[in-house]
Write a protein that holds these residues in place. Sequence first.
Motif, mmCIF file in Angstrom:
data_model
loop_
_atom_site.group_PDB
_atom_site.id
_atom_site.type_symbol
_atom_site.label_atom_id
_atom_site.label_comp_id
_atom_site.label_asym_id
_atom_site.label_seq_id
_atom_site.Cartn_x
_atom_site.Cartn_y
_atom_site.Cartn_z
ATOM 1 N N SER A 124 53.513 15.934 35.556
ATOM 2 C CA SER A 124 53.343 15.338 34.231
ATOM 3 C C SER A 124 52.389 16.157 33.370
ATOM 4 C CB SER A 124 52.836 13.911 34.383
ATOM 5 O OG SER A 124 52.594 13.340 33.132
ATOM 6 N N ASP A 125 51.271 16.588 33.951
ATOM 7 C CA ASP A 125 50.301 17.390 33.207
ATOM 8 C C ASP A 125 50.888 18.732 32.787
ATOM 9 O OD1 ASP A 125 48.469 15.358 33.449
ATOM 10 O OD2 ASP A 125 47.238 16.370 34.959
ATOM 11 N N GLN A 172 54.060 19.427 32.252
ATOM 12 C CA GLN A 172 55.075 19.197 31.229
ATOM 13 C C GLN A 172 54.472 18.782 29.893
ATOM 14 O OE1 GLN A 172 58.607 17.024 32.404
ATOM 15 N NE2 GLN A 172 58.493 15.816 30.527
ATOM 16 N N ASP A 173 53.536 17.847 29.926
ATOM 17 C CA ASP A 173 53.063 17.216 28.697
ATOM 18 C C ASP A 173 51.830 17.860 28.073
ATOM 19 O OD1 ASP A 173 55.125 15.400 29.068
ATOM 20 O OD2 ASP A 173 53.844 13.957 30.109
ATOM 21 N N LEU A 223 53.133 22.632 26.933
ATOM 22 C CA LEU A 223 53.492 22.141 25.608
ATOM 23 C C LEU A 223 53.591 23.243 24.542
ATOM 24 C CD1 LEU A 223 54.262 19.492 24.272
ATOM 25 C CD2 LEU A 223 51.865 19.205 23.639
#
Length: 104
Positions: A32-33, A35-36, A40
């Motif tokens: 998640s980190d 990807q987001d 980014l």
Amino acid sequence: MTITVLAILETDFKPDLSLGKIMNERLKTAASDLQDIYLLPLVNEGQRSDDLVVYISYNSKYKIRWRIVNDVSEEIEKFVSNVCANHGYIQWKTNSINVFRGNE
């Protein structure tokens, strides 16, 4: 560019073993980190229809490893490599997962 980071969860853990749950949650959080937050800046690279797909998993020593599983430019591959190296992740160098790499 659409960025997708998939965590390949460890399935050898026994369901009642809390360490297994912790390790899989750690991997989900890392995905998640990546990807987001950390990948980014790549959202504005290339065409809107371009994709970046990264798998992350554990190696046999429970270090996080990563692998890009689709065709991307060399610049994007270097960016991902640098981001992952800065987090202590190692490159996934096995062919155990079928991936399409058109330029190889």
